[in-house]
Write a protein that holds these residues in place. Structure first.
Motif, PDB file in Angstrom:
ATOM      1  N   LEU A 180       0.826  -1.207   0.000  1.00 14.00           N
ATOM      2  CA  LEU A 180       0.000   0.000   0.000  1.00 14.00           C
ATOM      3  C   LEU A 180       0.861   1.258   0.000  1.00 14.00           C
ATOM      4  CD1 LEU A 180      -2.901  -0.944   2.459  1.00 14.00           C
ATOM      5  CD2 LEU A 180      -2.970  -0.828  -0.045  1.00 14.00           C
ATOM      6  N   ARG A 181       2.007   1.221   0.666  1.00  9.48           N
ATOM      7  CA  ARG A 181       2.895   2.380   0.647  1.00  9.48           C
ATOM      8  C   ARG A 181       3.507   2.584  -0.740  1.00  9.48           C
ATOM      9  NH1 ARG A 181       3.811   4.016   5.928  1.00  9.48           N
ATOM     10  NH2 ARG A 181       3.491   2.407   7.516  1.00  9.48           N
ATOM     11  N   LEU A 182       3.848   1.471  -1.379  1.00 10.02           N
ATOM     12  CA  LEU A 182       4.512   1.551  -2.681  1.00 10.02           C
ATOM     13  C   LEU A 182       3.544   1.897  -3.802  1.00 10.02           C
ATOM     14  CD1 LEU A 182       7.160   1.132  -4.268  1.00 10.02           C
ATOM     15  CD2 LEU A 182       6.539  -1.282  -4.491  1.00 10.02           C
ATOM     16  N   GLY A 183       2.322   1.351  -3.732  1.00  5.75           N
ATOM     17  CA  GLY A 183       1.341   1.585  -4.782  1.00  5.75           C
ATOM     18  C   GLY A 183       1.689   0.840  -6.060  1.00  5.75           C
ATOM     19  N   GLY A 184       1.192   1.333  -7.181  1.00  2.41           N
ATOM     20  CA  GLY A 184       1.454   0.691  -8.464  1.00  2.41           C
ATOM     21  C   GLY A 184       0.205   0.069  -9.054  1.00  2.41           C
ATOM     22  N   GLY A 185       0.308  -0.261 -10.326  1.00  2.00           N
ATOM     23  CA  GLY A 185      -0.861  -0.718 -11.070  1.00  2.00           C
ATOM     24  C   GLY A 185      -1.411  -2.052 -10.617  1.00  2.00           C
ATOM     25  N   VAL A 186      -0.556  -2.991 -10.199  1.00  2.00           N
ATOM     26  CA  VAL A 186      -1.038  -4.332  -9.847  1.00  2.00           C
ATOM     27  C   VAL A 186      -1.897  -4.280  -8.599  1.00  2.00           C
ATOM     28  CG1 VAL A 186      -0.372  -6.711  -9.319  1.00  2.00           C
ATOM     29  CG2 VAL A 186       0.967  -5.383 -10.950  1.00  2.00           C
ATOM     30  N   ILE A 187      -1.414  -3.624  -7.541  1.00  2.00           N
ATOM     31  CA  ILE A 187      -2.185  -3.555  -6.307  1.00  2.00           C
ATOM     32  C   ILE A 187      -3.448  -2.715  -6.506  1.00  2.00           C
ATOM     33  CG2 ILE A 187      -0.812  -1.613  -5.423  1.00  2.00           C
ATOM     34  CD1 ILE A 187      -2.444  -4.388  -3.309  1.00  2.00           C
ATOM     35  N   CYS A 188      -3.353  -1.656  -7.290  1.00  2.00           N
ATOM     36  CA  CYS A 188      -4.532  -0.824  -7.564  1.00  2.00           C
ATOM     37  C   CYS A 188      -5.596  -1.633  -8.299  1.00  2.00           C
ATOM     38  CB  CYS A 188      -4.121   0.397  -8.366  1.00  2.00           C
ATOM     39  SG  CYS A 188      -5.475   1.557  -8.659  1.00  2.00           S
ATOM     40  N   HIS A 189      -5.190  -2.402  -9.288  1.00  2.00           N
ATOM     41  CA  HIS A 189      -6.139  -3.226 -10.038  1.00  2.00           C
ATOM     42  C   HIS A 189      -6.796  -4.254  -9.124  1.00  2.00           C
ATOM     43  CE1 HIS A 189      -7.875  -5.523 -13.332  1.00  2.00           C
ATOM     44  NE2 HIS A 189      -7.344  -6.608 -12.794  1.00  2.00           N
ATOM     45  N   GLN A 190      -6.027  -4.858  -8.229  1.00  2.00           N
ATOM     46  CA  GLN A 190      -6.602  -5.864  -7.338  1.00  2.00           C
ATOM     47  C   GLN A 190      -7.656  -5.254  -6.426  1.00  2.00           C
ATOM     48  OE1 GLN A 190      -3.915  -8.538  -5.236  1.00  2.00           O
ATOM     49  NE2 GLN A 190      -5.224  -8.463  -3.433  1.00  2.00           N
ATOM     50  N   ILE A 191      -7.341  -4.093  -5.854  1.00  2.00           N
ATOM     51  CA  ILE A 191      -8.299  -3.461  -4.944  1.00  2.00           C
ATOM     52  C   ILE A 191      -9.550  -3.022  -5.692  1.00  2.00           C
ATOM     53  CG2 ILE A 191      -8.660  -1.482  -3.425  1.00  2.00           C
ATOM     54  CD1 ILE A 191      -5.637  -1.647  -2.780  1.00  2.00           C
ATOM     55  N   GLU A 192      -9.391  -2.427  -6.869  1.00  3.38           N
ATOM     56  CA  GLU A 192     -10.559  -1.992  -7.653  1.00  3.38           C
ATOM     57  C   GLU A 192     -11.414  -3.179  -8.065  1.00  3.38           C
ATOM     58  OE1 GLU A 192      -8.698   0.202 -10.760  1.00  3.38           O
ATOM     59  OE2 GLU A 192      -8.787   2.121  -9.665  1.00  3.38           O
ATOM     60  N   ALA A 193     -10.781  -4.310  -8.398  1.00  2.00           N
ATOM     61  CA  ALA A 193     -11.537  -5.520  -8.744  1.00  2.00           C
ATOM     62  C   ALA A 193     -12.308  -6.034  -7.539  1.00  2.00           C
ATOM     63  CB  ALA A 193     -10.588  -6.589  -9.282  1.00  2.00           C
ATOM     64  N   ASP A 194     -11.697  -5.983  -6.352  1.00  2.00           N
ATOM     65  CA  ASP A 194     -12.395  -6.408  -5.137  1.00  2.00           C
ATOM     66  C   ASP A 194     -13.605  -5.516  -4.867  1.00  2.00           C
ATOM     67  OD1 ASP A 194     -10.646  -8.468  -4.707  1.00  2.00           O
ATOM     68  OD2 ASP A 194      -9.522  -7.485  -3.098  1.00  2.00           O
ATOM     69  N   ILE A 195     -13.437  -4.213  -5.032  1.00  2.00           N
ATOM     70  CA  ILE A 195     -14.554  -3.292  -4.805  1.00  2.00           C
ATOM     71  C   ILE A 195     -15.693  -3.583  -5.775  1.00  2.00           C
ATOM     72  CG2 ILE A 195     -15.265  -0.872  -4.973  1.00  2.00           C
ATOM     73  CD1 ILE A 195     -12.489  -0.123  -3.872  1.00  2.00           C
ATOM     74  N   ALA A 196     -15.368  -3.766  -7.043  1.00  2.00           N
ATOM     75  CA  ALA A 196     -16.401  -4.047  -8.046  1.00  2.00           C
ATOM     76  C   ALA A 196     -17.146  -5.336  -7.723  1.00  2.00           C
ATOM     77  CB  ALA A 196     -15.760  -4.124  -9.430  1.00  2.00           C
ATOM     78  N   ARG A 197     -16.418  -6.355  -7.278  1.00  2.29           N
ATOM     79  CA  ARG A 197     -17.043  -7.641  -6.928  1.00  2.29           C
ATOM     80  C   ARG A 197     -17.913  -7.524  -5.682  1.00  2.29           C
ATOM     81  NH1 ARG A 197     -15.179 -11.030  -3.229  1.00  2.29           N
ATOM     82  NH2 ARG A 197     -13.109 -10.033  -3.260  1.00  2.29           N
ATOM     83  N   LEU A 198     -17.393  -6.853  -4.660  1.00  3.65           N
ATOM     84  CA  LEU A 198     -18.091  -6.789  -3.381  1.00  3.65           C
ATOM     85  C   LEU A 198     -19.311  -5.876  -3.425  1.00  3.65           C
ATOM     86  CD1 LEU A 198     -14.900  -6.666  -1.157  1.00  3.65           C
ATOM     87  CD2 LEU A 198     -16.617  -8.494  -1.126  1.00  3.65           C
ATOM     88  N   GLN A 199     -19.279  -4.856  -4.270  1.00  2.00           N
ATOM     89  CA  GLN A 199     -20.426  -3.950  -4.366  1.00  2.00           C
ATOM     90  C   GLN A 199     -21.689  -4.685  -4.807  1.00  2.00           C
ATOM     91  OE1 GLN A 199     -18.805  -0.922  -6.969  1.00  2.00           O
ATOM     92  NE2 GLN A 199     -18.648   0.564  -5.299  1.00  2.00           N
ATOM     93  N   LYS A 200     -21.536  -5.797  -5.494  1.00  5.86           N
ATOM     94  CA  LYS A 200     -22.693  -6.559  -5.981  1.00  5.86           C
ATOM     95  C   LYS A 200     -23.331  -7.406  -4.897  1.00  5.86           C
ATOM     96  CE  LYS A 200     -20.523  -6.959 -10.546  1.00  5.86           C
ATOM     97  NZ  LYS A 200     -19.955  -7.899 -11.555  1.00  5.86           N
ATOM     98  N   VAL A 201     -22.590  -7.703  -3.827  1.00  7.52           N
ATOM     99  CA  VAL A 201     -23.103  -8.655  -2.828  1.00  7.52           C
ATOM    100  C   VAL A 201     -23.121  -8.088  -1.415  1.00  7.52           C
ATOM    101  CG1 VAL A 201     -22.362 -10.643  -4.189  1.00  7.52           C
ATOM    102  CG2 VAL A 201     -20.806  -9.666  -2.496  1.00  7.52           C
ATOM    103  N   ALA A 202     -22.413  -6.990  -1.166  1.00  5.02           N
ATOM    104  CA  ALA A 202     -22.259  -6.488   0.198  1.00  5.02           C
ATOM    105  C   ALA A 202     -23.555  -5.891   0.722  1.00  5.02           C
ATOM    106  CB  ALA A 202     -21.140  -5.459   0.261  1.00  5.02           C
ATOM    107  N   ALA A 203     -23.819  -6.128   1.998  1.00  7.45           N
ATOM    108  CA  ALA A 203     -24.962  -5.537   2.690  1.00  7.45           C
ATOM    109  C   ALA A 203     -24.560  -5.303   4.135  1.00  7.45           C
ATOM    110  CB  ALA A 203     -26.177  -6.460   2.617  1.00  7.45           C
ATOM    111  N   PRO A 204     -25.064  -4.234   4.749  1.00 10.76           N
ATOM    112  CA  PRO A 204     -24.697  -3.942   6.138  1.00 10.76           C
ATOM    113  C   PRO A 204     -24.919  -5.154   7.052  1.00 10.76           C
ATOM    114  CG  PRO A 204     -25.906  -2.105   5.199  1.00 10.76           C
ATOM    115  CD  PRO A 204     -25.972  -3.215   4.193  1.00 10.76           C
TER     116      PRO A 204
END
Length: 227
Positions: A180-204
């Motif tokens: 997270l400190r270093l950043g970069g495209g690979v870690i950013c892509h992984q996090i964005e993919a997780d957000i896109a996946r979880l937004q479809k199923v997440a509920a409080p």
């Protein structure tokens, strides 16, 4: 014998190793130990393999490389064939994080002061184990492939792990404090993919909601850094 080639994830593992005696647990064809010796990253290696087929392949690979004096192939499960205090470091690659954690938990006093680990899934369980057992995160990489492969170097140390200092803990444990400190495209892509996946199923109230919040926090760290 030509110098064996390694894929990108094992090249990352290779770059994190420099020691006197190294063990590769679950060594398969023993390509990593051969490279370690040929590049002078270790003076001696132990290749540990449990299954008969890969065990024989490791022995043949070492014999073809004419490195029997520096690489010993041992049959056994995890750190079972290792003597306490024998190693400077060890690697476990290409397994699930749950399997790796189990091998580490059973190792006891055979554990070396440094570990290089490459799970085939989330490294969360490994980071939790490291924090509970006095191993600090010294280096991390995330290698793009069929999926993203985390590679971690852990070293036994006293006190709190400074890699996590100032970091949101859940996000750092899930995605890696140094990544997270270093950043970069690979870690950013992984996090964005997780957000896109979880937004479809997440509920409080559900675990998926907490995972989504963790991913959003991690993305905010990438976008704005640590304050």
């Amino acid at each position: 014998m030509p110098t064996p080639t390694l894929d990108a994830r094992l090249e990352a593992v290779l770059e994190m190793i420099r020691t006197d005696v190294h063990a590769d647990i679950g060594s398969d064809h023993a390509r990593l130990p051969v490279r370690l010796i040929r590049e002078g990253r270790a003076e001696r290696c132990v290749a540990v393999e449990l299954n008969p087929g890969p065990l024989e392949q490791a022995r043949r690979s070492v014999a073809r490389s004419r490195l029997e004096a520096q690489i010993e192939v041992r049959e056994g499960d995890g750190f079972g064939p290792i003597l306490p205090g024998e190693l400077g470091s060890a690697s476990l690659c290409g397994m699930g994080a749950y399997t790796i954690r189990g091998i580490l938990e059973r190792a006891g006093e055979r554990l070396p002061p440094a570990l290089v680990l490459q799970p085939n899934d989330s490294a969360l369980l490994i980071r939790l184990w490291a924090r509970a057992t006095g191993y600090h995160v010294r280096a991390e990489r995330l290698i793009a492939g069929y999926w993203s492969y985390p590679v971690l170097r852990l070293e036994r140390a006293e006190g709190a792990d400074l890699a996590y200092e100032g970091m949101p803990l859940d996000a750092a444990l899930k995605y890696g404090p140094l990544l997270l400190r270093l950043g970069g495209g690979v870690i950013c892509h992984q996090i964005e993919a997780d957000i896109a996946r979880l937004q479809k199923v997440a509920a409080p109230g559900r675990e998926s909601w907490h995972e989504l919040e963790t991913a959003r926090t991690a993305l905010d760290v990438l976008d704005h850094g640590i304050k």
